[in-house]
Design an enzyme around this catalytic site. Structure first.
Site, PDB file in Angstrom:
ATOM      1  N   CYS A  61      44.563  46.864  45.415  1.00  0.00           N
ATOM      2  CA  CYS A  61      43.591  46.452  44.408  1.00  0.00           C
ATOM      3  C   CYS A  61      42.322  46.153  45.193  1.00  0.00           C
ATOM      4  CB  CYS A  61      44.104  45.257  43.608  1.00  0.00           C
ATOM      5  SG  CYS A  61      44.900  43.979  44.591  1.00  0.00           S
ATOM      6  N   LYS A  84      47.619  34.060  47.891  1.00  0.00           N
ATOM      7  CA  LYS A  84      47.015  32.772  48.212  1.00  0.00           C
ATOM      8  C   LYS A  84      47.472  31.681  47.243  1.00  0.00           C
ATOM      9  CE  LYS A  84      42.676  34.147  48.209  1.00  0.00           C
ATOM     10  NZ  LYS A  84      41.253  33.893  48.462  1.00  0.00           N
ATOM     11  N   TRP A 138      46.289  41.271  47.415  1.00  0.00           N
ATOM     12  CA  TRP A 138      47.226  40.148  47.399  1.00  0.00           C
ATOM     13  C   TRP A 138      47.484  39.601  45.997  1.00  0.00           C
ATOM     14  CZ3 TRP A 138      43.485  37.824  51.417  1.00  0.00           C
ATOM     15  CH2 TRP A 138      42.279  37.428  50.807  1.00  0.00           C
TER      16      TRP A 138
END
Lengths: 521, 565
Positions: free
Chosen positions: A197, A239, A201
């Site tokens: 993307c 994240k 992530w």
């Protein structure tokens, strides 16, 4: 996955996180590729997230993941193109591979202006490029905000219209649809896929993890699902701290990316009720603890951060906690060898097959959730069955012992009329099993038999009932029956009780505090 | 008229049939093309595929009365007929010539719209099983009376046979329960004051609190404000001391004026001082039909804005409203001191819906299989819900008289919502409700024929057709309809009526679109788990007895002592 093999090898190039600090220290790459190429490819990819292996299908097709290339309007990188060729070559069954950009095309175009962008089909040999169109983290965050408002029962009158407006299920559909595309490419067309993307992530983690889950029954087991989350989410640097807002840093970084993944899994559970070893409660509790920060597992943004924070030494792992509560998370309807649990899952993504996850979004609103929960009673039923099976073993043993005792008495009628201590010894010796000997010696008195006899209640209380302490249940709270008195107990009361090992085997049986006191267990 | 007059071409060859079927492996809908011949018989359209060495012969049987609508699409190159069935299945049929297409279309139009009850399928299906009178007499008012009033002497209610010849009220059963102190003459007077002669009768008596539900039709006040002393007396006598009476008028207060101007009306406070009137709106059956059509349309053309379409269909609004009103009634009856008279216009539709739903909430008996059948007999069939009119067409069609309205379908959906929220408290399962739905529209059994008991008697339904309950009670069939997890729940159930708590009835409304296999697998697994559990319990029971006997023997033999002894 049978790695490393002759096609794929482990590289320590990132052992000190020197080429990519958000990747794990161990990466799998094509065996034929030189470190130099990997190094240059990493330089050409946003945040050094070069293409590496995510899942390898037995047919040779691979699922690889990376971030967007730093191509700008016409930048290219020879080594990156070569790396893709190497990935393509690992699979003998296909002459081409897919590169899937999960972003909407317009977003990818916009990135070009910042020197990023997407692969140019003419530069890369034998690739087919696809945009799929999952929206970005900001759209998802806004959508969730709307969804939560809409789930609030006070503004309920046009719930369905409001639900439509949130577009939440449309986003869920896009994620599942993309994963289905990956599954069809890998499983049906024997073709490898590279997914990215922007940074690889968020959307990449969602779709790679979901595709693996659809492809491989292993990931639908409790252990496998944990491995999947460790691998695609924790190691590859989703994240968590930023996305879940663990620390008050930047609102714009918060987004329910992992929650969406859990919801996709829930949608699959709904469609394939016998294909997963874990139940809905597992997902809800997982959702809770991703945010709770009670355990270290989801702290930090990547492996490196977790290492620096010494998470392993300083915190407890969520997985250990889950393991200790495993009885709560078993799907009683799981059939390990059925068609649906053994094969590739092909979800129905038509909008009417996707549902609103009431038990998550209205979890604490007891007026909204049904008062009788099907899965609870089925769980209780299977728990009851296994307890009774244990119990019947115990009864069988006692019967056999008594028979022997009576038999022995008859045979020795002339010699012995009273049974003295010595005779117990005799019987013991005739017993083969060491364990039985002990219990026989100690327990075979009338009282003991009657305690054994009453060690279980045949008719457990229905899950309709509340705990004896009248603590109300929320929709995901666990319920357990005391096997001795059959009462329903809530999580807190369960902690007061204890697990005793069954007299027939070493299996643990739960007994509530009252019974513990009463029977001095 | 004979069937054969309606069939011009009994057989057409070289016909193509298209339908959507589920590919289980891919979990996808695929269009199946079949090639063969089409045959018309008096009650069936039978499509037989051409015999082929590779494929076994396939047959599709479509009962004429199950056809909801027919759409002809004849162009120069194509002679196609679209057949939409009442159970939402859709077929496309390609004919070799325009002539046969037109001919079959004409025949099917007539055959699927037969209004003569005598020609309907159940009268030609006596052979499926023996006619069992017991099943026809499954419901009796005496049994209900006994259940409501175990002690007859102290009861304030009696069974009246005033309607024995269906003269007083053609849509009422022969016998009804009314207050003891009211004589039959008063009932006759009251019936003249009520629309369709439907005077107030007892529908349900809640023993735990001695509260009750009455139902009737609207009073015929008219613009000159007529009153009927006897009607007022019935309500006055019915209400015991200390109870609050409520007239639940299922019409919005804003339309009462219109009702009065048309000769109808409502119970005025002046004339019925003990009763408080409450107006609660429920969509009428014709509006409900529109809602139903929109719902099915949303399910079939679901691509965009599905939830929005679902919302605007108002089907969920109707479910919520029905459950909400019955909830309020159950609450008043069980927790407060309320007694109810329910009516709308004629008391044939929503009145029955609300009263029967309230009973399901209040009465554990009605959540058993037998109790539920009893409820359907008492509150729908004997109460004169016009089955024949309401279910002549389903979601795709409507007759010019516009008498269709899926009130009973809404009832079934409400019950299913309750089954889902209280998955342990109902003895029957979803499959039972779907079976009822299917037999509602087209059936081999006579149960849902006619519009009331009067019509059924004239048709001699009970001696000429098999009862649906005969089918249900069959040992093999009944297993399919039992909820394996059922545990009797003596309490009143309080459902949740938020939209989040409700769900679309996928196994019915999306039945030809979704793959039900994974869920069937789960259902089977539950049955298996229940069975294993039962087996273990039996085994344990046996072992316990054995142990007790051995223990006795051992004590007798003196080989076993108590520790304390």
């Amino acid at each position: 996955m049978g790695l490393p093999n002759n096609k794929w090898t482990m590289t320590n190039l990132n052992s000190d996180y020197q080429i990519c600090d958000t990747y794990p220290n161990v990466l799998f790459v094509p065996a034929s590729v030189e470190d130099k190429i990997l190094q240059s490819s990493a330089n050409f990819r946003s945040r050094g997230r070069l293409p590496v292996l995510s899942y390898l299908h037995p047919n040779g097709a691979s699922l690889t993941r990376c971030s967007q290339p730093l191509s700008g309007f016409n930048g290219r990188c020879d080594e990156d193109e070569q790396l893709l060729q190497h990935i393509l070559m690992t699979n003998e069954n296909s002459k081409f591979m897919y590169v899937v950009d999960t972003r909407p095309k317009i977003n990818a175009m916009a990135n070009k202006a910042q020197g990023k962008g997407y692969e140019n089909e003419t530069n890369y040999k034998n690739i087919q490029f696809h945009f799929i169109g999952i929206e970005n983290i900001h759209v998802m965050r806004n959508s969730l905000d709307k969804l939560v408002k809409c789930a609030d029962s006070s503004s309920n009158s046009s719930f369905l219209t409001e639900l439509e407006k949130t577009e939440w299920l449309k986003h869920i559909k896009a994620i599942i649809d993309t994963s289905v595309f990956l599954v069809e490419a890998i499983n049906d067309q024997n073709t490898s896929v590279l997914v990215h993307c922007s940074d690889g992530w968020d959307r990449t983690a969602q779709t790679c993890a979901l595709a693996s889950l659809l492809l491989d029954p292993y990931y639908r087991s409790i252990h496998g699902f944990q491995v999947l989350i460790e691998k695609e989410w924790l190691l590859f640097g989703h994240k968590f701290s930023h996305r879940c807002g663990h620390l008050f840093e930047n609102d714009k970084e918060i987004s329910p990316i992992f929650s969406q993944f859990l919801e996709c899994v829930w949608q699959l559970q709904l469609q394939f009720p016998c294909a997963f070893e874990f139940n809905e409660t597992y997902l809800i509790k997982l959702h809770e603890h991703v945010y709770s920060c009670q355990f270290g597992t989801f702290i930090g943004n990547c492996q490196k951060e977790r290492n620096d924070l010494k998470i392993n030494e300083l915190t407890y792992s969520l997985w250990d906690y889950f393991q200790s509560k495993i009885y709560d998370f078993i799907n009683p309807l799981y059939i390990p060898n059925s068609f649906y649990s053994n094969s590739v899952l092909r979800p129905d993504t038509r909008i009417f097959s996707l549902k609103f996850w009431r038990s998550l979004y209205n979890r604490f609103d007891s007026a909204i959730n049904p008062s009788e929960k099907l899965i609870d009673s089925v769980s209780m039923l299977s728990y009851n069955t296994s307890s009774l099976q244990e119990y019947s073993k115990l009864l069988e043993k006692r019967c056999a012992q008594l028979k022997k005792l009576i038999q022995l008495n008859k045979n020795d009628e002339n010699v012995l009329i009273d049974l003295s201590e010595d005779d117990f010894e005799k019987i013991e010796i005739s017993d083969k099993n060491e364990n039985e000997k002990k219990s026989f010696e100690k327990k075979l008195t009338l009282d003991e038999i009657s305690i054994d006899f009453n060690s279980i209640d045949l008719n457990w209380k229905s899950t309709r009932k509340n705990c004896v302490c009248y603590e109300p249940f929320d929709f995901a709270s666990s319920k357990l029956n005391c096997s001795r008195c059959g009462e329903i107990l809530c999580e807190r009361c369960v902690e007061n009780g204890k697990y005793v090992s069954s007299s027939a085997s070493n299996k643990l049986i739960f007994v509530c505090k009252n019974c513990v006191d009463q029977f001095r267990l | 008229m004979d069937f054969m007059d309606l069939i011009e071409m009994p057989r057409v060859d070289n016909v193509k049939v298209y339908r959507q079927i589920q590919n289980y492996e891919l979990n996808q809908l695929v269009t199946q093309k079949l090639f063969g011949s089409l045959n018309l018989t008096s009650h069936h359209l039978i499509f037989i595929t051409q015999t082929d060495l590779q494929k076994p012969r396939e047959e599709i049987w479509i009962v004429h009365s199950s056809i909801d609508s027919l759409e002809k699409n004849v162009t120069e190159a194509k002679f196609q007929l679209m057949i939409k069935c009442k159970n939402f299945q859709i077929y496309f049929v390609d004919f070799p010539t325009a002539y046969c297409c037109n001919s079959i279309h004409k025949s099917l139009e007539s055959l699927s719209n037969l209004t003569t009850e005598n020609m309907k399928l159940p009268f030609f299906c006596q052979t499926i099983s023996k006619i069992n009178q017991e099943d026809w007499n499954f419901y009796s008012i005496e049994k209900s009376y006994k259940r409501f009033f175990p002690n007859e002497d102290s009861s304030e209610w009696r069974i009246s046979e005033i309607n024995n010849d269906f003269k007083i009220s053609p849509s009422y059963p022969k016998k009804v329960i009314v207050p003891k102190n009211i004589d039959d003459q008063a009932l006759i007077k009251s019936s003249q004051f009520r629309s369709m002669g439907r005077f107030p009768i007892l529908s349900y008596y809640h023993k735990k609190t001695n509260s009750f539900i009455l139902r009737s039709s609207q009073p015929l006040l008219g613009s000159n404000n007529k009153r009927c002393k006897e009607d007022e007396l019935i309500l006055k006598c019915a209400l015991p001391k200390g109870k609050q009476g409520y007239v639940y008028d299922l019409r919005d207060a804003s339309i009462l004026k219109t009702a009065v101007s048309k000769g109808g009306g409502y119970e005025t406070e002046v004339n019925y001082p003990l009763w408080k009137r409450i107006n609660k709106h429920m969509d009428r059956f014709d509006q409900l039909h529109i809602s139903y059509s929109k719902l099915i349309d949303a399910c079939i053309n679901s691509s965009t804005q599905f939830f929005y379409k679902l919302d605007t269909s108002a089907w969920f609004y109707n479910i919520r409203q029905a459950l909400y009103l019955s909830f309020l009634i159950a609450d008043e009856i069980h927790n407060k001191n309320g007694c109810f008279l329910i009516h709308g216009w004629d008391g044939l539709d929503n009145t029955l819906l609300i009263s029967s739903l309230a009973q399901i909430l209040l009465d554990p008996e009605s959540r058993t299989l037998d109790g539920f059948i009893d409820l359907i007999e008492r509150e729908w069939l004997h109460a004169g819900h016009p089955f024949s009119k309401r279910y002549f067409k389903s979601a795709f069609g409507i007759t010019p008289q516009k008498q269709e309205g899926p009130v009973f379908v809404l009832f079934l959906d409400c019950v299913r919502q309750l089954c889902e929220q209280f998955c342990l408290s109902f003895e029957f399962n979803e499959d039972f409700l779907i079976m009822l739905f299917d037999n509602l529209y087209t059936s081999e059994y006579g149960t849902f024929l006619g519009n009331n008991q009067n019509e059924r008697e004239q048709l001699l339904v009970s001696s000429r057709t098999v009862s649906l309950w005969t089918y249900v009670k069959n040992e093999e069939n009944i297993k399919k309809f039992i909820n394996p997890l059922y545990k009797i729940n003596d309490d009143v159930i309080w459902p949740s009526i938020f939209t989040q708590s409700l769900s679309l009835w996928s196994n019915l409304f999306l039945r030809f679109q979704i793959n039900s296999k994974p869920n069937d697998e789960a259902k089977k697994e539950i049955v298996k788990l229940v069975e294993t559990n039962l087996q273990v319990k039996i085994k344990v029971e046996k072992l316990r007895n054995e142990l007790l006997e051995l223990q006795k023997e051992a004590i007798d033999a003196g080989v076993l002592n108590s520790e304390n002894y």
